[in-house]
Design a protein around this motif. Structure first.
Motif, PDB file in Angstrom:
ATOM      1  N   VAL A 178     100.714  31.016  66.963  1.00  0.00           N
ATOM      2  CA  VAL A 178     100.568  32.227  66.149  1.00  0.00           C
ATOM      3  C   VAL A 178      99.119  32.698  66.164  1.00  0.00           C
ATOM      4  O   VAL A 178      98.825  33.895  66.255  1.00  0.00           O
ATOM      5  N   GLU A 227     103.022  35.018  68.063  1.00  0.00           N
ATOM      6  CA  GLU A 227     104.253  34.287  67.781  1.00  0.00           C
ATOM      7  C   GLU A 227     104.974  34.012  69.089  1.00  0.00           C
ATOM      8  O   GLU A 227     104.632  34.541  70.142  1.00  0.00           O
ATOM      9  N   LYS A 242     104.449  31.212  60.826  1.00  0.00           N
ATOM     10  CA  LYS A 242     104.152  32.540  60.254  1.00  0.00           C
ATOM     11  C   LYS A 242     104.114  32.486  58.730  1.00  0.00           C
ATOM     12  O   LYS A 242     103.308  33.181  58.091  1.00  0.00           O
TER      13      LYS A 242
END
Length: 786
Positions: A57, A62, A283
């Protein structure tokens, strides 16, 4: 992990927040089944996977995983040999096939930038099916429609359908624009029963002719197929049936194509779901500012600036909480509404998150244990009207906890002993704490009974704590004070609120002197702890400022050194250019004199006069503009030799003393017991403060290079390329005479950092090395001293 603690600590809300970052049905199923693990190996593996996701990330944003529908039901249907999947179902499988290809390519490119811990193992298990993927992509679109490219037959049928539709519309268009338009209700072509028709006014039915397929609700409009397009519509219908049959055949063919790969597709779905789960954890950690916790094998909890993950970061108060090392039981005393419940919920919830493989909302280097169970008895009803039923409920929970806990458990008890007679409640609370403490597990209990303050003070392995309360504002600060019992503020608060001083004094007279002394002691302890905390915060801020200033000064010094060398070299170059120009001018003057002599034919100019003229011009080197040049002055001083001067013989790297100068320009030099004749160009005068003191000295003379930076940035380089650049740079820096340099290798996977460390350990010219200050890059760069 028992379900009650998950409900009490609102573990389900964490899973809900985590689910918002998922894109696959399988990932949602994984989160739904997620539970804290009591196995340290499993916990460490889960956290390592989350750390991989966090690195991805940070570097790439991502893992590219699209929205994917669960395909398990489709795979079960494929077990039946005659079963065929629909276009929509095939589209979902095609999305999975494409996603696998994209993910594999993504990680193939990522290997050069980062070293993954566990995610690479998952990616390596993915099964690529390039031929199947190519066939599916060419046959089905994202909406499940079979594409023309699925077969040549289907392409031909659809082309015929398109041509027939065009012909029909062309013929029927004449009715709309021609004289028959007056018979139409609307000038449009529409469809009824899969056949093209025109909306005709009912009263003109006899004049228009054709086949009626439908009529409007009012009966005023009839939908008529003109007789001249009937056969064309028939052909269109035959082509449409042929198309439907060809699509059915293609669906069966594609289903048969996928049937042998049922297990591979199911396994791929599971692996992509795992990657989606790791992606979501990373995330979520990024959004909440969470960090990777350290794992203690001795069940030690050491949370630094821990905050409750379900409270907004701009509102929550962070606290340092430690248990399991010097003490295994914490008794948090003090009045209600001070934050005691939130504090113990924070400890419990962060522990559950860590054991689930999630990062925790605390500062770096925070530590958690791995407990076999976390027990909690935290009541929502903290009213003074708590009745016997509430007390009974709490006791029932505590009895259950006592029957299940072990030395590897964490117990959280809120308002222990509440809901009954204060004397009996306090006695019962002390007995329960003693029983749990004797088991060797870790316990955090909150209470407002004053008797427990002295109880904690006299028991080894048990410590008092309290929540800070600001008497001036009559508001809690929600800061946890370790080692300080809670202070009773009732009389102080009443006085602040304006209660008569006579009533306050009367109330104080009713309290025994022992309680007053304890309260006074607690007040002093609280003030001292607060002062120490504030001073520590101030010192921490000053330390950060000092480190920042040190980093800035180091950077400026390195820039100054580089700039100084460049300026000196530039000045030398300019001076040499001026001298060279003067010599060229002298040569030109002599040439002009010779030319004039030849032309005039008068008295010849003597050669010694020409030489004198040239010498005079050569003395331009000492013109006022050059006398002030420090570089020239310094260089001239080095070569202004006299008998008795101490000099360095550059070819031997040794110092000696000048004896006399020979006629041929060489010097006789005393080198220890030897006398040697040395060319003047091989000598350099030694400054007075650098003269040898009784023994022969050797040294290496280095000249700094104006083209070498004091910093080498290796980020983005391949490993072999970086090591080659490092070796070249160290050699250049040594030749440039730099006392130290900085190597920027980044944090990343640590591969470059380890390579740099290994190289510096092997290099004998390196005196020492270490990471930069935290505010100057930390372990992302290394400072080397030669």
């Amino acid at each position: 992990m028992n379900e009650k603690v998950l409900e009490t600590l609102e573990y389900g809300k964490i899973k809900q927040q985590l689910s918002a970052f998922l894109t696959t049905d399988r990932g949602r199923e994984i989160v739904k089944q997620l539970q804290p693990s009591a196995d340290p190996v499993v916990v460490k593996r889960r956290l390592a996977a989350t750390a991989d996701g966090a690195d991805i990330v940070r570097l790439k944003g991502e893992i590219p995983i699209p929205k994917l529908t669960e395909i398990s039901p489709y795979m079960k249907r494929l077990k039946i040999q005659a079963a065929s999947l629909s276009g929509t179902e095939l589209a979902h499988i095609t999305k999975l096939l494409r996603a696998v290809q994209v993910v594999v390519n993504f990680f193939a490119d990522l290997k050069e930038d980062i070293e993954l811990r566990t995610v690479a193992v998952i990616v390596d298990q993915l099964t690529l099916m390039p031929e199947v993927t190519k066939r599916m992509v060419a046959s089905v679109d994202d909406d499940g429609r079979i594409l023309d490219s699925a077969s040549s037959q289907l392409r031909a049928i659809r082309r015929a359908i398109s041509n027939t539709q065009t012909d029909i519309r062309t013929k029927m268009g004449k009715f709309i624009k021609g004289s028959d338009a007056k018979y139409l209700s609307e000038p449009i072509i529409t469809v009824r029963d899969d056949r093209f028709v025109l909306p005709i006014r009912a009263d003109y039915k006899q004049h228009f002719g054709g086949i009626v397929h439908d009529q409007s609700a009012s009966g005023q409009t009839l939908y008529v197929e003109p007789s001249n397009v009937v056969e064309m519509n028939n052909q269109l219908r035959r082509d449409q049936l042929a198309e439907r049959e060809e699509v059915r055949r293609i669906l069966a063919e594609l289903s048969d194509l996928l049937r042998p790969y049922r297990n591979d597709l199911t396994h791929n779905m599971d692996l992509i779901g795992q990657l989606d789960f790791i992606n979501a954890k990373a995330k979520y950690a990024h959004q909440t500012g969470s960090v990777l916790p350290l794992i203690s094998d001795d069940h030690v909890i050491n949370l630094r600036k821990a905050r409750h993950p379900l409270i907004a970061r701009d509102r929550v108060v962070a606290n340092d909480i430690e248990i399991g090392d010097n003490y295994r039981t914490i008794i948090v005393t003090g009045p209600n509404t001070g934050g005691k419940t939130i504090t113990i919920k924070t400890v419990g919830l962060l522990q559950l998150m860590g054991q689930s493989g999630l990062f925790i909302t605390a500062n770096e280097d925070s530590q958690i244990g791995v407990f076999d169970e976390v027990f909690a008895d935290i009541g929502d009803d903290q009213s003074i009207e708590a009745n016997l039923s509430t007390f009974s409920s709490h006791m029932d929970n505590i009895v259950s906890i006592l029957n299940q806990l072990s030395e590897n458990s964490l117990v959280l008890l809120d308002e222990l002993g509440a809901g009954t007679d204060p004397k009996e409640g306090a006695a019962l609370a002390m007995a329960i704490i003693d029983a749990i403490h004797a088991r060797g597990c870790e316990l955090i209990a909150t209470t407002h009974y004053p008797e427990l303050k002295a109880f904690a003070y006299n028991r080894p392995g048990i410590i008092n704590a309290s929540m800070e309360f600001d008497v001036d504002t009559l508001q809690p600060t929600y800061r946890l004070l370790m080692g300080v019992p809670g202070q009773s503020n009732a009389l102080n608060i009443a006085s602040k609120l304006g209660l008569s001083s006579q009533i306050i004094d009367k109330a104080r007279s009713f309290t025994d002197s022992q309680n007053q002394d304890i309260n006074h002691m607690i007040e002093e302890l609280t003030e001292q702890t607060k002062r120490a905390h504030d001073e520590a915060e101030q010192l921490r801020g000053q330390l950060e400022q000092a480190e920042t200033l040190h980093s800035q000064l180091t950077e400026q010094f390195n820039k100054y050194q580089a700039q100084k060398d460049r300026l000196a070299e530039h000045a030398k170059q300019q001076a040499n250019e001026v001298v060279e120009q003067a010599k060229q001018k002298a040569d030109q003057i002599i040439a002009d004199l010779h030319q004039k002599q030849a032309q005039v034919g008068k008295v010849a100019v003597k050669e010694n006069e020409l030489i004198d003229a040239k010498g005079a011009l050569n003395r331009l080197e000492t013109a006022p503009s050059l006398k002030r040049n420090k570089v020239l002055t310094k260089e001239k001083a080095k070569h202004d030799f006299h008998p008795g001067d101490d000099v360095l013989v550059k070819s031997y790297g040794q110092q000696g003393s000048l004896i006399r100068k020979d006629k041929n320009g060489t010097w006789e030099v005393q080198l220890g017991i030897l006398k040697m004749k040395i060319a003047e160009a091989d000598l350099e005068k030694v400054a007075a403060d650098k003269k040898a003191t009784g023994r022969v000295q050797t040294r290496v003379s280095r000249t700094r290079s104006s083209g070498i930076s004091p910093t080498l940035d290796l980020r983005g380089h391949r490993y072999e390329e970086a090591m080659y650049e490092l070796d070249r740079y160290i050699d250049s820096a040594l030749l440039a005479g730099y006392p130290s340099v900085t190597i920027i290798h980044g944090k990343g996977t640590g591969a470059l950092r380890k390579g740099v460390t290994d190289y510096l350990k092997r290099n004998k010219r390196v005196k020492s090395f270490g990471y930069s200050a935290p505010n100057a890059g930390g372990d992302g760069s290394t400072v080397v001293k030669f």
